[in-house]
Design a protein around this motif. Structure first.
Motif, PDB file in Angstrom:
ATOM      1  N   ILE A 164       0.849  -1.193   0.000  1.00  0.00           N
ATOM      2  CA  ILE A 164       0.000   0.000   0.000  1.00  0.00           C
ATOM      3  C   ILE A 164       0.882   1.240   0.000  1.00  0.00           C
ATOM      4  CG2 ILE A 164      -1.535   1.374   1.489  1.00  0.00           C
ATOM      5  CD1 ILE A 164      -3.012  -1.165   2.162  1.00  0.00           C
ATOM      6  N   GLU A 165       0.540   2.206  -0.850  1.00  0.00           N
ATOM      7  CA  GLU A 165       1.293   3.451  -0.886  1.00  0.00           C
ATOM      8  C   GLU A 165       0.977   4.290   0.355  1.00  0.00           C
ATOM      9  OE1 GLU A 165       3.593   4.646  -3.039  1.00  0.00           O
ATOM     10  OE2 GLU A 165       3.555   2.641  -3.943  1.00  0.00           O
ATOM     11  N   PRO A 166       2.005   4.883   0.976  1.00  0.00           N
ATOM     12  CA  PRO A 166       1.728   5.709   2.164  1.00  0.00           C
ATOM     13  C   PRO A 166       0.887   6.942   1.818  1.00  0.00           C
ATOM     14  CG  PRO A 166       4.034   5.906   1.487  1.00  0.00           C
ATOM     15  CD  PRO A 166       3.445   4.808   0.660  1.00  0.00           C
ATOM     16  N   LYS A 167       0.079   7.325   2.751  1.00  0.00           N
ATOM     17  CA  LYS A 167      -0.776   8.501   2.609  1.00  0.00           C
ATOM     18  C   LYS A 167       0.024   9.744   2.990  1.00  0.00           C
ATOM     19  CE  LYS A 167      -5.120  10.333   4.536  1.00  0.00           C
ATOM     20  NZ  LYS A 167      -6.225  10.048   5.509  1.00  0.00           N
ATOM     21  N   ILE A 168       0.025  10.762   2.162  1.00  0.00           N
ATOM     22  CA  ILE A 168       0.758  11.995   2.447  1.00  0.00           C
ATOM     23  C   ILE A 168      -0.072  12.847   3.406  1.00  0.00           C
ATOM     24  CG2 ILE A 168       1.895  14.009   1.473  1.00  0.00           C
ATOM     25  CD1 ILE A 168       3.044  11.347   0.551  1.00  0.00           C
ATOM     26  N   ILE A 169       0.515  13.161   4.565  1.00  0.00           N
ATOM     27  CA  ILE A 169      -0.182  13.986   5.552  1.00  0.00           C
ATOM     28  C   ILE A 169       0.777  15.030   6.113  1.00  0.00           C
ATOM     29  CG2 ILE A 169      -1.668  12.035   6.208  1.00  0.00           C
ATOM     30  CD1 ILE A 169      -0.079  11.910   8.856  1.00  0.00           C
ATOM     31  N   THR A 170       0.285  15.863   6.990  1.00  0.00           N
ATOM     32  CA  THR A 170       1.117  16.809   7.741  1.00  0.00           C
ATOM     33  C   THR A 170       0.874  16.564   9.229  1.00  0.00           C
ATOM     34  OG1 THR A 170      -0.533  18.581   7.959  1.00  0.00           O
ATOM     35  CG2 THR A 170       0.729  18.475   5.887  1.00  0.00           C
ATOM     36  N   THR A 171       1.597  17.298  10.056  1.00  0.00           N
ATOM     37  CA  THR A 171       1.404  17.139  11.504  1.00  0.00           C
ATOM     38  C   THR A 171       0.008  17.573  11.937  1.00  0.00           C
ATOM     39  OG1 THR A 171       2.459  19.304  11.815  1.00  0.00           O
ATOM     40  CG2 THR A 171       3.846  17.355  12.087  1.00  0.00           C
ATOM     41  N   ASN A 172      -0.684  18.356  11.101  1.00  0.00           N
ATOM     42  CA  ASN A 172      -2.074  18.721  11.408  1.00  0.00           C
ATOM     43  C   ASN A 172      -3.003  17.516  11.363  1.00  0.00           C
ATOM     44  OD1 ASN A 172      -1.804  21.418  11.963  1.00  0.00           O
ATOM     45  ND2 ASN A 172      -2.306  22.112   9.886  1.00  0.00           N
ATOM     46  N   ASP A 173      -2.540  16.436  10.692  1.00  0.00           N
ATOM     47  CA  ASP A 173      -3.380  15.255  10.491  1.00  0.00           C
ATOM     48  C   ASP A 173      -3.089  14.151  11.507  1.00  0.00           C
ATOM     49  OD1 ASP A 173      -4.569  16.347   8.095  1.00  0.00           O
ATOM     50  OD2 ASP A 173      -2.635  15.967   7.133  1.00  0.00           O
ATOM     51  N   PHE A 174      -2.378  14.476  12.572  1.00  0.00           N
ATOM     52  CA  PHE A 174      -2.126  13.496  13.628  1.00  0.00           C
ATOM     53  C   PHE A 174      -3.392  13.389  14.480  1.00  0.00           C
ATOM     54  CE2 PHE A 174       2.688  12.796  14.199  1.00  0.00           C
ATOM     55  CZ  PHE A 174       2.871  12.768  12.820  1.00  0.00           C
ATOM     56  N   ASN A 175      -4.258  12.483  14.072  1.00  0.00           N
ATOM     57  CA  ASN A 175      -5.531  12.352  14.767  1.00  0.00           C
ATOM     58  C   ASN A 175      -6.079  10.949  14.583  1.00  0.00           C
ATOM     59  OD1 ASN A 175      -6.885  12.300  12.187  1.00  0.00           O
ATOM     60  ND2 ASN A 175      -6.729  14.552  12.156  1.00  0.00           N
ATOM     61  N   GLU A 176      -7.243  10.709  15.145  1.00  0.00           N
ATOM     62  CA  GLU A 176      -7.847   9.370  15.168  1.00  0.00           C
ATOM     63  C   GLU A 176      -8.161   8.850  13.764  1.00  0.00           C
ATOM     64  OE1 GLU A 176      -8.893   6.080  17.567  1.00  0.00           O
ATOM     65  OE2 GLU A 176      -8.006   8.013  18.143  1.00  0.00           O
ATOM     66  N   ASP A 177      -8.433   9.757  12.832  1.00  0.00           N
ATOM     67  CA  ASP A 177      -8.755   9.322  11.473  1.00  0.00           C
ATOM     68  C   ASP A 177      -7.605   8.564  10.817  1.00  0.00           C
ATOM     69  OD1 ASP A 177     -11.300  10.309  11.534  1.00  0.00           O
ATOM     70  OD2 ASP A 177     -10.853  12.151  10.427  1.00  0.00           O
ATOM     71  N   GLU A 194      -5.086   6.914  12.609  1.00  0.00           N
ATOM     72  CA  GLU A 194      -4.478   5.915  13.493  1.00  0.00           C
ATOM     73  C   GLU A 194      -4.339   4.578  12.762  1.00  0.00           C
ATOM     74  OE1 GLU A 194      -5.825   5.063  17.797  1.00  0.00           O
ATOM     75  OE2 GLU A 194      -6.385   3.262  16.672  1.00  0.00           O
ATOM     76  N   GLY A 195      -3.140   3.994  12.829  1.00  0.00           N
ATOM     77  CA  GLY A 195      -2.884   2.698  12.213  1.00  0.00           C
ATOM     78  C   GLY A 195      -2.604   2.757  10.727  1.00  0.00           C
ATOM     79  N   ILE A 196      -2.529   3.960  10.150  1.00  0.00           N
ATOM     80  CA  ILE A 196      -2.346   4.140   8.714  1.00  0.00           C
ATOM     81  C   ILE A 196      -0.861   4.377   8.395  1.00  0.00           C
ATOM     82  CG2 ILE A 196      -2.916   5.623   6.740  1.00  0.00           C
ATOM     83  CD1 ILE A 196      -5.275   4.023   7.570  1.00  0.00           C
ATOM     84  N   LEU A 197      -0.411   3.855   7.266  1.00  0.00           N
ATOM     85  CA  LEU A 197       0.934   4.132   6.767  1.00  0.00           C
ATOM     86  C   LEU A 197       0.937   5.512   6.121  1.00  0.00           C
ATOM     87  CD1 LEU A 197       3.824   2.992   6.207  1.00  0.00           C
ATOM     88  CD2 LEU A 197       2.944   2.261   3.973  1.00  0.00           C
ATOM     89  N   VAL A 198       1.796   6.415   6.621  1.00  0.00           N
ATOM     90  CA  VAL A 198       1.775   7.810   6.172  1.00  0.00           C
ATOM     91  C   VAL A 198       3.190   8.292   5.868  1.00  0.00           C
ATOM     92  CG1 VAL A 198      -0.299   8.305   7.528  1.00  0.00           C
ATOM     93  CG2 VAL A 198       1.965   8.734   8.530  1.00  0.00           C
ATOM     94  N   THR A 199       3.267   9.393   5.138  1.00  0.00           N
ATOM     95  CA  THR A 199       4.529  10.081   4.872  1.00  0.00           C
ATOM     96  C   THR A 199       4.350  11.560   5.152  1.00  0.00           C
ATOM     97  OG1 THR A 199       5.325   8.524   3.193  1.00  0.00           O
ATOM     98  CG2 THR A 199       6.198  10.746   3.098  1.00  0.00           C
ATOM     99  N   LEU A 200       5.341  12.161   5.825  1.00  0.00           N
ATOM    100  CA  LEU A 200       5.392  13.602   6.020  1.00  0.00           C
ATOM    101  C   LEU A 200       6.594  14.138   5.251  1.00  0.00           C
ATOM    102  CD1 LEU A 200       4.272  12.327   8.934  1.00  0.00           C
ATOM    103  CD2 LEU A 200       4.071  14.785   9.406  1.00  0.00           C
ATOM    104  N   LYS A 201       6.403  15.237   4.538  1.00  0.00           N
ATOM    105  CA  LYS A 201       7.421  15.791   3.657  1.00  0.00           C
ATOM    106  C   LYS A 201       8.199  16.911   4.345  1.00  0.00           C
ATOM    107  CE  LYS A 201       6.379  13.588  -0.274  1.00  0.00           C
ATOM    108  NZ  LYS A 201       7.351  12.833  -1.092  1.00  0.00           N
ATOM    109  N   GLY A 202       9.519  16.908   4.121  1.00  0.00           N
ATOM    110  CA  GLY A 202      10.366  18.032   4.510  1.00  0.00           C
ATOM    111  C   GLY A 202      10.382  18.341   5.985  1.00  0.00           C
TER     112      GLY A 202
END
Length: 626
Positions: free
Chosen positions: A446-459, A461-469
């Motif tokens: 599964i490709e990681p979901k691109i998020i930011t620190t604003n998206d650190f929430n319950e939605d 949780e448990g998801i593979l994510v990437t934060l840029k820069g």
């Protein structure tokens, strides 16, 4: 002692699947060794500290799962009795880790195929000796009386000799100097340490011929395959050793393109087995045998011929979910019988309506609405850690979950169906008390979901994510072998990355520059934290001003280089890293090594990073030539 709930159940491991060795037919020497390496590399690795839990399962006493069978003594002992000296249990590195100095190097140091439970005092006496025939000369061991030794060699008892040989064959095939691993080689001599060699090859070939795999050794191979997701090919096919190291060529009929249809079949399904068989002589008489034991001949049918292809349709009876069916294809040529074996684990036929979507498990609030309920879930593996793994279905919100307290699992991208109970641990939704797990393979990450620190929430949780820069506030240091949290910042705020003492990142360098960071967004208490899986999850965002030449601090030569790079400094060096042009760490050495073997590197541009004892760094561009 770590005892997963399913140990006491009848859950079988996935055996040598139909088609696992497709592509090796007719090959010998280095060509066969390379093909096998491709099949068994990239396995799921665990920390060395966790491996005693694995070998307590792989080497458990068939008569009592609470005991293990000691390797050299060949007797049971309480599996909780790990310790130093005396009658405690040690983890024996059959390929001694001083033969190549791979202590602490993952996955080499913790590869459970190379680890056996051994009586501590016997393990100390074996030390790092090579293996050879010693009896009747040398010394008989006073405790492991079937073993003999002298200053350079250790001869185990007959019950262990073949196992030793096949473990060393595995290690020499699995580790070929790729991916920062050390190239291990078998040689026909003794006193090989500290070189990355082990002997004595001619004796090991003899032991492999004289002492074929036992039921216990085959069971061990199956159990390790269910955990690490790789097999020891020499347990399945002892003849491979002669093809690689004894100048023998495959001379009988060649079995290839072995297939089962349907690929995943259930109890009661009609099954079609097919394969190609080629030989100088015309092959007419081919039979398919099957049953519930290895090499079973309970049932048989003649296979139909279409050119070189042979096939048979069967309807196995009497099998239940989680039971294994074993196949053996046999043909006779000039009074010699040749065979090729495989097996299949029947899954449960679970109605898709009974599978609970992960987003329903997570619910819409802060806690799962299904807490304390047993559910069946499905999804793809996104991360593997010692005590748990994560799986998810899509990158959409609330579609990831932690599966805890089982080491049955799959590689990243594998599709699993798992049954267990839902719980909340410090606000993290988990599935635990696993009673059923089936791996449908697929290997489709599964490709990681691109998020930011604003998206650190319950939605998420448990998801593979990437934060840029992002930048780490405490970067520029070596990650210690202890639980530690690292604060990082992006343009929207700050987040926390948690790296455990047993992580694959322990001992690696945490960049002080900007990086893209990938991992699982987990939760502990009221804090969301990112769990990177390995050092490749932290990709340096390269900028030219970051590479300053501190020539007064360190020198290296030659540059450009070919097979070796020499490094010298007046200051004490703590660590040496080499990154590729994409910022990926590909070589990592400590100050023990001032001459770096670069045979595993392709030609091109690299970044050399030298970390000094005071954690100051020097970075320089280096070039590898063909």
């Amino acid at each position: 002692m770590f005892i997963p709930a399913w140990v006491a159940l009848s859950i079988s491991s996935i055996a040598q699947p139909v088609g696992y060795y497709n592509g090796v037919e007719g090959k010998s020497g280095e060509e066969l060794k390379q093909k096998l390496n491709e099949k068994i590399s990239g396995h799921i690795d665990f920390s060395y500290g966790f491996t005693k839990n694995i070998i307590n399962y792989s080497d458990s006493d068939p008569a009592n799962e609470q005991n293990v069978i000691l390797f050299y003594l060949q007797e049971p002992r309480d599996a909780s009795k790990y310790g130093t000296g005396g009658d405690y249990i040690n983890r024996e590195h059959v390929w001694a880790k001083s033969h190549g100095d791979f202590s602490g190097i993952r996955p080499m140091d913790s590869d459970a195929h190379n680890l056996r439970p051994a009586d501590a005092s016997v393990n100390q006496d074996r030390s790092n000796k090579d293996f050879d025939n010693v009896y009747p000369n040398g010394t008989q061991h006073k405790e492991a009386t079937a073993c003999w030794y002298n200053t350079g060699a250790w001869e185990p008892g007959n019950a262990t000799k073949g196992q030793v040989a096949r473990i060393l064959f595995y290690m020499a095939t699995r580790y070929e100097g790729n991916d920062s691993e050390i190239d291990l080689e078998l040689v026909d001599k003794l006193f090989t340490a500290p070189d990355a060699e082990h002997g004595k090859l001619s004796t090991l070939l003899e032991w492999n011929r004289k002492y074929p795999p036992s039921d216990f050794e085959r069971r061990r191979n199956e159990r390790l395959y269910s955990i690490q997701q790789n097999r020891n090919p020499f347990v399945d096919h002892p003849e491979f050793a002669n093809f690689i190291w004894n100048d023998e060529k495959p001379s009988g009929p060649q079995f290839s393109n072995f297939k089962i249809n349907p690929e995943i079949c259930y109890p009661g399904d009609q099954i079609n087995l097919s394969l190609d068989i080629t030989h100088n002589n015309t092959i007419e008489n081919v039979k398919l045998f099957w049953g519930n034991e290895f090499n079973s001949e309970d049932n048989q049918v003649a296979m139909s011929k279409n050119g070189d292809n042979f096939s048979a349709m069967i309807l196995p009876e009497g099998f239940k979910p989680e039971e294994m069916i074993y196949f053996s294809v046999q043909t006779t040529i000039a009074d010699s019988t040749y065979s090729w074996s495989a097996s299949h684990l029947f899954p449960e036929d679970i109605d898709s309506n009974l599978i609970t979507p992960i987003h329903d498990v997570q619910g819409t609030g802060d806690e799962s609405p299904l807490k304390n309920q047993e559910v069946v879930i499905s999804g793809r593996v996104t991360a593997n850690y010692d005590h748990s793994f994560y799986m998810q279905t899509t990158g959409d919100k609330r579609n990831g979950i932690n599966v805890y307290n089982t080491f049955l699992r799959g590689k990243i991208g594998d599709s699993l169906v798992v049954r267990g109970k839902i719980d909340e641990y410090n606000n993290l939704t988990e599935l635990l008390d696993v009673t059923y797990l089936y791996n449908f393979k697929k290997n489709n990450p599964i490709e990681p979901k691109i998020i930011t620190t604003n998206d650190f929430n319950e939605d998420n949780e448990g998801i593979l994510v990437t934060l840029k820069g992002v930048t780490f506030t405490n970067g520029g240091k070596v990650i210690p072998e202890e639980n530690a949290s690292y604060i990082f910042n992006d343009q929207y705020g700050s987040g926390v990355a948690f790296i455990s003492y047993s992580s694959r990142l322990a001992g690696k360098y945490l960049t002080s520059g900007k990086a893209d960071i990938t991992g699982i967004l987990s939760q502990y208490m009221n804090t969301y934290q990112l769990l990177p899986r390995n050092i490749d999850d932290i990709k340096i965002v390269t900028k030219s001003h970051e590479f300053t030449d501190q020539q007064n601090s360190v020198s290296f030569y030659p540059n450009p280089f070919k097979n070796e790079l020499h490094i010298d400094s007046k200051e004490k060096i703590k660590q040496i890293n080499i990154y590729n042009s994409s910022g990926q760490l590909i070589l990592n050495e400590t100050d023990k090594l001032k001459t770096i073997n670069t045979n595993s590197l392709n030609s091109g541009l690299y970044i050399l990073e030298v970390i000094f004892d005071d954690f100051k760094t020097s970075k320089s561009k280096i070039v590898k030539l063909d």
